[in-house]
Structures are given as C-alpha cells and as structure tokens.
Design a protein around this motif. Sequence first.
Motif, PDB file in Angstrom:
ATOM      1  N   THR A   1       9.277   5.164  12.188  1.00 55.29           N
ATOM      2  CA  THR A   1       7.756   4.907  12.670  1.00 55.29           C
ATOM      3  C   THR A   1       6.754   6.034  12.338  1.00 55.29           C
ATOM      4  O   THR A   1       5.891   6.083  12.878  1.00 55.29           O
ATOM      5  N   ALA A   2       7.318   6.893  11.323  1.00 54.59           N
ATOM      6  CA  ALA A   2       6.697   8.168  11.054  1.00 54.59           C
ATOM      7  C   ALA A   2       6.567   8.432   9.705  1.00 54.59           C
ATOM      8  O   ALA A   2       6.735   9.523   9.110  1.00 54.59           O
ATOM      9  N   ALA A   3       6.366   7.031   9.091  1.00 53.58           N
ATOM     10  CA  ALA A   3       6.176   7.332   7.330  1.00 53.58           C
ATOM     11  C   ALA A   3       5.103   8.175   6.938  1.00 53.58           C
ATOM     12  O   ALA A   3       3.868   7.829   7.591  1.00 53.58           O
ATOM     13  N   LYS A   4       5.050   9.004   5.761  1.00 49.44           N
ATOM     14  CA  LYS A   4       4.086   9.746   5.588  1.00 49.44           C
ATOM     15  C   LYS A   4       4.153   9.948   4.026  1.00 49.44           C
ATOM     16  O   LYS A   4       5.344  10.199   3.408  1.00 49.44           O
TER      17      LYS A   4
ATOM     18  N   LEU B   1       8.516   8.802  -1.016  1.00 45.86           N
ATOM     19  CA  LEU B   1       7.225   8.265  -0.716  1.00 45.86           C
ATOM     20  C   LEU B   1       6.133   8.965  -1.151  1.00 45.86           C
ATOM     21  O   LEU B   1       5.731   9.615  -0.563  1.00 45.86           O
ATOM     22  N   GLU B   2       5.978   8.492  -2.480  1.00 40.25           N
ATOM     23  CA  GLU B   2       4.750   9.208  -3.204  1.00 40.25           C
ATOM     24  C   GLU B   2       3.475   8.929  -2.397  1.00 40.25           C
ATOM     25  O   GLU B   2       2.596   9.909  -2.421  1.00 40.25           O
ATOM     26  N   ASP B   3       3.163   7.599  -2.446  1.00 41.03           N
ATOM     27  CA  ASP B   3       1.704   7.242  -1.744  1.00 41.03           C
ATOM     28  C   ASP B   3       1.901   6.342  -0.483  1.00 41.03           C
ATOM     29  O   ASP B   3       2.837   5.475  -0.547  1.00 41.03           O
ATOM     30  N   TYR B   4       1.210   6.282   0.579  1.00 38.33           N
ATOM     31  CA  TYR B   4       1.375   5.333   1.604  1.00 38.33           C
ATOM     32  C   TYR B   4       0.188   5.332   2.416  1.00 38.33           C
ATOM     33  O   TYR B   4      -0.331   6.372   2.647  1.00 38.33           O
ATOM     34  N   GLU B   5      -0.178   4.139   2.796  1.00 35.40           N
ATOM     35  CA  GLU B   5      -1.312   4.157   3.786  1.00 35.40           C
ATOM     36  C   GLU B   5      -1.043   3.232   5.007  1.00 35.40           C
ATOM     37  O   GLU B   5      -0.659   1.784   4.612  1.00 35.40           O
TER      38      GLU B   5
ATOM     39  N   PHE C   1      11.003  -2.399   0.004  1.00 36.84           N
ATOM     40  CA  PHE C   1      10.009  -1.741   1.153  1.00 36.84           C
ATOM     41  C   PHE C   1       9.418  -2.755   2.012  1.00 36.84           C
ATOM     42  O   PHE C   1       9.024  -3.573   1.276  1.00 36.84           O
ATOM     43  N   SER C   2       9.136  -2.527   3.097  1.00 41.22           N
ATOM     44  CA  SER C   2       8.257  -3.452   4.024  1.00 41.22           C
ATOM     45  C   SER C   2       7.775  -2.829   5.310  1.00 41.22           C
ATOM     46  O   SER C   2       8.352  -1.856   5.731  1.00 41.22           O
ATOM     47  N   ASP C   3       6.523  -3.283   5.663  1.00 36.17           N
ATOM     48  CA  ASP C   3       5.979  -2.868   6.797  1.00 36.17           C
ATOM     49  C   ASP C   3       5.694  -3.779   7.981  1.00 36.17           C
ATOM     50  O   ASP C   3       5.096  -3.609   8.886  1.00 36.17           O
ATOM     51  N   GLY C   4       6.449  -4.813   7.796  1.00 37.86           N
ATOM     52  CA  GLY C   4       6.396  -6.102   8.665  1.00 37.86           C
ATOM     53  C   GLY C   4       5.421  -7.079   8.186  1.00 37.86           C
ATOM     54  O   GLY C   4       5.508  -8.474   8.530  1.00 37.86           O
ATOM     55  N   ASP C   5       4.317  -6.733   7.442  1.00 33.53           N
ATOM     56  CA  ASP C   5       3.328  -7.716   6.931  1.00 33.53           C
ATOM     57  C   ASP C   5       3.760  -7.747   5.329  1.00 33.53           C
ATOM     58  O   ASP C   5       3.373  -8.806   4.717  1.00 33.53           O
ATOM     59  N   ASN C   6       3.759  -6.804   4.708  1.00 33.20           N
ATOM     60  CA  ASN C   6       3.913  -6.637   3.351  1.00 33.20           C
ATOM     61  C   ASN C   6       5.351  -6.274   2.921  1.00 33.20           C
ATOM     62  O   ASN C   6       5.886  -5.240   3.519  1.00 33.20           O
ATOM     63  N   ASP C   7       5.741  -6.521   1.799  1.00 33.18           N
ATOM     64  CA  ASP C   7       6.883  -6.151   1.290  1.00 33.18           C
ATOM     65  C   ASP C   7       6.960  -6.179  -0.352  1.00 33.18           C
ATOM     66  O   ASP C   7       6.033  -6.624  -0.913  1.00 33.18           O
ATOM     67  N   LYS C   8       7.684  -4.958  -1.119  1.00 36.90           N
ATOM     68  CA  LYS C   8       7.624  -5.022  -2.325  1.00 36.90           C
ATOM     69  C   LYS C   8       9.047  -4.574  -2.746  1.00 36.90           C
ATOM     70  O   LYS C   8       9.896  -3.827  -2.196  1.00 36.90           O
ATOM     71  N   THR C   9       9.368  -5.366  -3.954  1.00 37.79           N
ATOM     72  CA  THR C   9      10.999  -4.858  -4.328  1.00 37.79           C
ATOM     73  C   THR C   9      10.857  -4.507  -6.025  1.00 37.79           C
ATOM     74  O   THR C   9      10.225  -4.771  -6.845  1.00 37.79           O
ATOM     75  N   GLU C  10      11.586  -3.208  -6.120  1.00 37.55           N
ATOM     76  CA  GLU C  10      11.798  -2.474  -7.342  1.00 37.55           C
ATOM     77  C   GLU C  10      13.042  -2.472  -7.872  1.00 37.55           C
ATOM     78  O   GLU C  10      13.914  -2.432  -7.042  1.00 37.55           O
ATOM     79  N   GLU C  11      13.074  -1.953  -8.853  1.00 35.78           N
ATOM     80  CA  GLU C  11      14.429  -1.160  -9.455  1.00 35.78           C
ATOM     81  C   GLU C  11      14.321   0.042 -10.226  1.00 35.78           C
ATOM     82  O   GLU C  11      13.384   0.175 -10.882  1.00 35.78           O
ATOM     83  N   LYS C  12      15.089   0.879  -9.806  1.00 35.19           N
ATOM     84  CA  LYS C  12      15.101   2.411 -10.568  1.00 35.19           C
ATOM     85  C   LYS C  12      16.255   2.674 -11.055  1.00 35.19           C
ATOM     86  O   LYS C  12      17.371   2.441 -10.497  1.00 35.19           O
ATOM     87  N   ILE C  13      16.298   3.410 -12.148  1.00 36.29           N
ATOM     88  CA  ILE C  13      17.290   3.853 -13.090  1.00 36.29           C
ATOM     89  C   ILE C  13      17.224   5.017 -13.466  1.00 36.29           C
ATOM     90  O   ILE C  13      16.327   5.275 -14.087  1.00 36.29           O
ATOM     91  N   ILE C  14      18.358   5.816 -13.321  1.00 35.46           N
ATOM     92  CA  ILE C  14      18.366   7.229 -13.997  1.00 35.46           C
ATOM     93  C   ILE C  14      19.578   7.279 -14.853  1.00 35.46           C
ATOM     94  O   ILE C  14      20.972   6.948 -14.563  1.00 35.46           O
TER      95      ILE C  14
ATOM     96  N   ASN D   1       0.799  -1.253   0.090  1.00 30.51           N
ATOM     97  CA  ASN D   1       0.066   0.048  -0.010  1.00 30.51           C
ATOM     98  C   ASN D   1       0.882   1.160  -0.064  1.00 30.51           C
ATOM     99  O   ASN D   1       0.529   2.135   0.648  1.00 30.51           O
ATOM    100  N   TRP D   2       1.928   1.051  -0.766  1.00 28.92           N
ATOM    101  CA  TRP D   2       2.830   2.368  -0.900  1.00 28.92           C
ATOM    102  C   TRP D   2       3.471   2.553  -2.363  1.00 28.92           C
ATOM    103  O   TRP D   2       3.139   1.609  -3.134  1.00 28.92           O
ATOM    104  N   LYS D   3       3.835   3.726  -2.856  1.00 30.44           N
ATOM    105  CA  LYS D   3       4.342   3.935  -3.922  1.00 30.44           C
ATOM    106  C   LYS D   3       5.979   4.593  -3.873  1.00 30.44           C
ATOM    107  O   LYS D   3       5.741   5.603  -3.368  1.00 30.44           O
ATOM    108  N   ILE D   4       6.960   4.023  -4.426  1.00 28.29           N
ATOM    109  CA  ILE D   4       8.121   4.982  -4.508  1.00 28.29           C
ATOM    110  C   ILE D   4       8.518   5.320  -5.827  1.00 28.29           C
ATOM    111  O   ILE D   4       8.146   4.745  -6.535  1.00 28.29           O
ATOM    112  N   ALA D   5       9.304   6.465  -5.706  1.00 26.86           N
ATOM    113  CA  ALA D   5       9.726   7.171  -6.808  1.00 26.86           C
ATOM    114  C   ALA D   5      11.044   7.754  -6.553  1.00 26.86           C
ATOM    115  O   ALA D   5      11.496   8.175  -5.530  1.00 26.86           O
ATOM    116  N   ILE D   6      11.959   7.901  -7.848  1.00 22.49           N
ATOM    117  CA  ILE D   6      13.186   8.716  -7.659  1.00 22.49           C
ATOM    118  C   ILE D   6      13.413   9.828  -8.774  1.00 22.49           C
ATOM    119  O   ILE D   6      12.653   9.696  -9.898  1.00 22.49           O
ATOM    120  N   SER D   7      14.167  10.535  -8.369  1.00 20.06           N
ATOM    121  CA  SER D   7      14.039  12.007  -9.150  1.00 20.06           C
ATOM    122  C   SER D   7      15.669  12.453  -9.070  1.00 20.06           C
ATOM    123  O   SER D   7      16.201  12.274  -8.121  1.00 20.06           O
TER     124      SER D   7
END
Length: 244
Positions: free
Chosen positions: A102-105, A52-56, A135-148, A27-33
């Motif tokens: 502990t304060a991700a936004k 951290l573009e999106d997070y719940e 990224f992981s919150d203890g219950d869910n995790d997601k692996t990505e690859e970012k390139i510039i 339930n999150w979205k990551i971006a690099i710039s």
Amino acid sequence: MKKVKVGIILLLAILLISINCYATVPNWKIAISTEKQEIVKTQELVKIDITLEDYEGDGILGYEGKLEYDKNIFETVTITALNDWDAINYDKTTNKFMSTTTAAKKGTKIAQITLKLKSNITAKTTEVAIKNLAFSDGDNDKTEEKIITYHFPYNEEETTPDKIPDTNDKTEPEKKPDVPKIDTTTGTKQPNTQTTNKETTEDKTKAQTRIPQTGTTPIGIITVIAIVICSIIGYKKYHSIPLK
C-alpha cells in the motif's frame, strides 16, 4: 427541450468512455537488473533485482509472476521483498510468486531473487526469465516478460590440440634439380658426381653384358684362307714369268 436532454446524456456518455479509456493505461514501469552477467568459476550466487522505475498512484499495487531457470545450473531459489512490500508468497513447485503493498514508490527496488549456482557447470550460457509478470492497482493491469542471459567465459575458452603428424602420409619429399658445383679456384663448373657415376656404371654394364653376334668367326676364317690362296697363286705366277 427533449433534444437538449438527449444531447447532454450523449456528452456525459462520451466523457465517461474517455475517462474509462484513459484509466486503462498503466501508469508504472518495471525493470530487472543483475550485478554482472559474466559468471566466474568461484562464484556461488546470482542476484536479480526487480525495480519499480516509474509509478503514479495512491500506493496500492500488487504483482505476480513465474520464474523459469535451468535446474541443472541453479539448485536453490529465494525471493525477498524490499521497501515496504509484503512478504513474497513463493511456490517452489510451480515457481510462481506474488506480493502486494500500500506504499508503492517509484525508483525503488521491490524484490530480490537469489539463485545458488551448482558446482562443475559445463554450460556456456543460461537464461533466467520472469514470465507473465503482471502488475495491477485494482483498475489497471499490465503483463510483461523479463529475461537475463548469463555467460560462463571459463567454459567458452576452448584450446585447440596440437596437430599430430600423420604416420600414414607417404608423400615423397620434393626432389630438387641437380645443380652443377662450381670450382671456387678455377671458376669452372664441375659435373654432378651422382650423374657421372651413373653413366660410368651404365657403360660397364653394357661392356660386360655384350653378346657376340652369331656367324662372325667363320666368315673371318674363310676370308683369311682366300687371301692366303690368292697370295700363293700370285707368287707362282710371278716366278713363272721368264726374265730377259
């Protein structure tokens, strides 16, 4: 009654499976710039932001990743934590880094990567990649690859040297056809001087090199002698005729 209990158990099992499946969806979205991807010749640093573009969630979140870059172009790397994320643990040997909070936004930058450029770079492009960014919150995790991809325009400009004439080129210039000159006063065409001179030269050469044919002189002498003898004989006969 027994069948009712079995049905309730099956229903609860289905609900638990459904909840568990739903919980596995990140339930999150990551971006690099980066500020710009075209590097100028006087530039010294390149900065990449992780956002951290999106997070719940309840704010508990962590990540880890591996930085890959060309060490012939970049000489040093530093990674700084931002916005209530813990100091980043960065291993310069493996290029792996990690952090937690502990304060991700959502909508906040969580880290900044700074790479120092070397001098006298000759490359036209280079890539900076974050591999296995998990990224992981203890219950869910997601692996990505970012390139510039970065570009070096001052190395892409190639000048073409002026063409050097080939001294071995022995191609003869094209000969133009002879065009007779026109006398502007009379309007008549004048013969080409070069052609006339050539013909005159050829005539003189023929006259000077003509070889007399063998036997012409003896035949002429014999003919003259025969004519003289015939004249003498005719003259005598003429005077031997009596006159009336």
